[in-house]
Scaffold this active site. Structure first.
Site, short mmCIF file in Angstrom:
data_model
loop_
_atom_site.label_atom_id
_atom_site.label_comp_id
_atom_site.label_asym_id
_atom_site.label_seq_id
_atom_site.Cartn_x
_atom_site.Cartn_y
_atom_site.Cartn_z
N SER A 115 3.03 10.75 42.82
CA SER A 115 3.22 10.88 41.38
C SER A 115 4.05 9.72 40.84
O SER A 115 3.64 8.57 40.96
CB SER A 115 3.84 12.24 41.08
OG SER A 115 3.75 12.56 39.71
N ASP A 169 -5.80 18.28 38.90
CA ASP A 169 -4.43 17.86 38.61
C ASP A 169 -4.14 17.97 37.11
O ASP A 169 -4.75 17.25 36.31
CB ASP A 169 -4.23 16.42 39.08
CG ASP A 169 -2.77 15.99 39.10
OD1 ASP A 169 -1.99 16.52 38.29
OD2 ASP A 169 -2.42 15.13 39.91
N HIS A 200 -1.68 19.23 41.30
CA HIS A 200 -0.77 18.10 41.49
C HIS A 200 0.05 18.35 42.75
O HIS A 200 1.20 18.82 42.70
CB HIS A 200 0.13 17.96 40.26
CG HIS A 200 0.89 16.67 40.19
ND1 HIS A 200 0.27 15.44 40.10
CD2 HIS A 200 2.22 16.41 40.19
CE1 HIS A 200 1.17 14.49 40.04
NE2 HIS A 200 2.37 15.05 40.10
#
Length: 221
Positions: A115, A169, A200
């Site tokens: 991320s 996600d 995610h």
């Protein structure tokens, strides 16, 4: 120098992985995947898991948390605070330099991130004049994508890239990952792109695929 957690898979490691966590987590976040990732035939590796600095995050009502950069809005085109990204890239470069001082050649250092950490990984990779062993970018995107070509250092595209992303996600949309891997390919990078039916997060299949990608890059080195 950022504070870090370190794990060595054997004595006197001559390979390294620097792994950047996501927003609000810390360096301990990815330590638990090592038993699933590391294979017995691999050479000794030092895994370095740095803690991002604590800073207010605008999109989270200014609450201070560990973050590699401020997030001012949800729109990916303007999501990453460019000054914060640049500061984090500098801190990552310091970690790379420390590994070199400890006897790990740049050509045997992988930079990984999830991320936010993955965005910094890709930003750092674009600017590397001396190529790393590879870049690992999970559930992430290229920050300031419209400036990526201008930021690209000569020879940076020699770094192979592993990218994985969840099709469900809700934080970094799957389409953003697709667009980022396409951009990297346009810039000359070899990208090994993987999609997984997950949100995610990281899944076991992704960890196995990453191990398969790492294995030939560690063999005989």
């Amino acid at each position: 120098m950022l504070e870090t957690i370190e794990r060595e898979t054997g004595p006197s490691p001559r390979h390294g992985v620097i792994w950047l966590h996501g927003l609000g987590a810390d360096g301990s976040d990815f330590v638990p995947i090592l038993p699933e990732l590391v294979r017995p035939e691999w050479p000794a590796i030092r895994f370095v898991f740095p803690h991002a600095p604590v800073r207010p995050v605008t999109i989270n009502n200014g609450v201070p948390m560990r973050a590699w950069y401020d997030i001012r809005e949800a729109d990916l085109a303007n999501r990453a605070d460019e000054d914060g990204v640049a500061e984090s890239v500098g801190q990552v470069e310091a970690l790379i330099a420390r590994e070199v001082e400890r006897g790990v050649p740049v050509s045997r250092i992988f930079l990984a991130g999830f991320s936010q950490g993955g965005a910094v990984t890709l930003a750092a990779g674009l600017r590397r004049r001396e190529p790393l062993a590879g870049l690992i970018a999970l559930s992430t995107y290229v920050p300031a994508a419209h400036k990526a070509a201008a930021a690209l250092a000569e020879g940076a595209h020699a770094q192979p890239v592993f990218m994985g992303h969840g099709t469900q996600d809700p934080v970094v949309p799957f389409r953003a990952g697709e667009q980022s891997q396409a951009l990297l390919r346009e810039l000359g990078f070899t990208v090994d792109w993987h999609a997984y039916p997950m949100p995610h997060s990281v899944c076991l299949e992704e960890i196995r695929d990453l191990g398969d990608w790492l294995a030939p890059r560690l063999a005989g080195r």
